[in-house]
Design an enzyme around this catalytic site. Sequence first.
Site, short mmCIF file in Angstrom:
data_model
loop_
_atom_site.label_atom_id
_atom_site.label_comp_id
_atom_site.label_asym_id
_atom_site.label_seq_id
_atom_site.Cartn_x
_atom_site.Cartn_y
_atom_site.Cartn_z
N THR A 133 0.86 -1.19 0.00
CA THR A 133 0.00 0.00 0.00
C THR A 133 0.88 1.22 0.00
OG1 THR A 133 -1.59 -1.19 1.37
CG2 THR A 133 -1.83 1.19 1.29
N ARG A 160 -12.70 -8.83 -3.40
CA ARG A 160 -11.98 -8.82 -2.11
C ARG A 160 -11.55 -7.40 -1.75
NH1 ARG A 160 -6.81 -6.88 -0.32
NH2 ARG A 160 -5.93 -8.29 1.22
N VAL A 161 -11.77 -6.99 -0.53
CA VAL A 161 -11.32 -5.70 -0.02
C VAL A 161 -10.51 -5.95 1.23
CG1 VAL A 161 -12.06 -3.49 0.96
CG2 VAL A 161 -13.29 -4.47 -0.99
N GLY A 162 -9.37 -5.27 1.34
CA GLY A 162 -8.54 -5.41 2.54
C GLY A 162 -8.75 -4.25 3.48
N ASP A 163 -7.70 -3.90 4.18
CA ASP A 163 -7.79 -2.87 5.23
C ASP A 163 -7.82 -1.45 4.68
OD1 ASP A 163 -5.04 -3.56 4.42
OD2 ASP A 163 -4.48 -1.90 5.75
N THR A 183 0.25 -0.68 6.12
CA THR A 183 0.59 -1.50 4.97
C THR A 183 0.88 -2.90 5.48
OG1 THR A 183 2.01 -1.76 3.04
CG2 THR A 183 3.05 -0.91 5.03
N GLY A 184 0.60 -3.88 4.65
CA GLY A 184 0.77 -5.26 5.07
C GLY A 184 -0.37 -6.10 4.52
N GLY A 186 -3.71 -7.17 4.09
CA GLY A 186 -5.01 -6.60 4.41
C GLY A 186 -6.01 -7.60 4.93
#
Length: 202
Positions: A133, A160-163, A183-184, A186
Amino acid sequence: APETVSVSAAVADAIRSVELDPTVATVGSHSYPNVNGTIQLDAAIVEVSPGRHRCGAVMALEGYPGAIDAAFAVMESCQHRILVGSGAKAFLESEGFHPSVAPIPTALERPVAVLPEEDAGRPQPQPGDDHDTVGIIAVRNGVLSVGCSTSGKRAKLSGRVGDSPIFGSGLYAEPGVGGAVATGDGDKICSFPLTFSAVSLM
Ligand code: GLY
C-alpha cells in the site's frame, strides 16, 4: 505544495505519482490483477481539523489507472463516504471522470497463473511481496490529511477488499493528535481497528 493546494490535494498528488509508476506492482495502473485478470483498486482519504472531519473511499474500482482521485472525489462531492465497484464508477462518470481509454497492457495482459520465469519485464513477486500500500500523511496549518491506495493482493478473489479503504483499520486521523496508515496483509489487518488503535495510543 503551493499555498493554493489543499493538504489533501497534495496527499492525493503524491499517491497518484505512485499509482502511475510502472515499477510499482501493488498500487495503481501496473498492479497485479485479481484471479479474473482484472485490476480492482481500493483507496481512501481522511482530512481532519479541529471540529471538522471529512473522508471518502472507493473499493474494488475497475477501469481507472488509480483510485485516490476517486476517493478524493467522494470526499469532496458525494453525500456518501464509501462507494464500491460499479457504483463508484457511475458516480465518477457523473462527476466527469472517464475510465482509461485503454487498459495498460503490461498489467492486464498477464494471466494470474503465470510462472515467475514467464513474468518478465516487471518486478517479480517474492513471498510476502505480492501486496502493498502507498500511504501518505501530511499536515499544514492544523489540517491533517491521511491517504492510501492499493490494488490489494495479487490473485485476490474478485470483490476482495482489505484494510486500506476501511476507516480505522487501514487509515485514521484525529485532529490535534496524529494520523496513521497501514501496509501489510489486508486480510489480517482488516479484522482490527489497527490505525485507530495506533492513533489512540499517541
Ligand atoms: N494492505 C493492502 C491489502 O492487503 O489490501
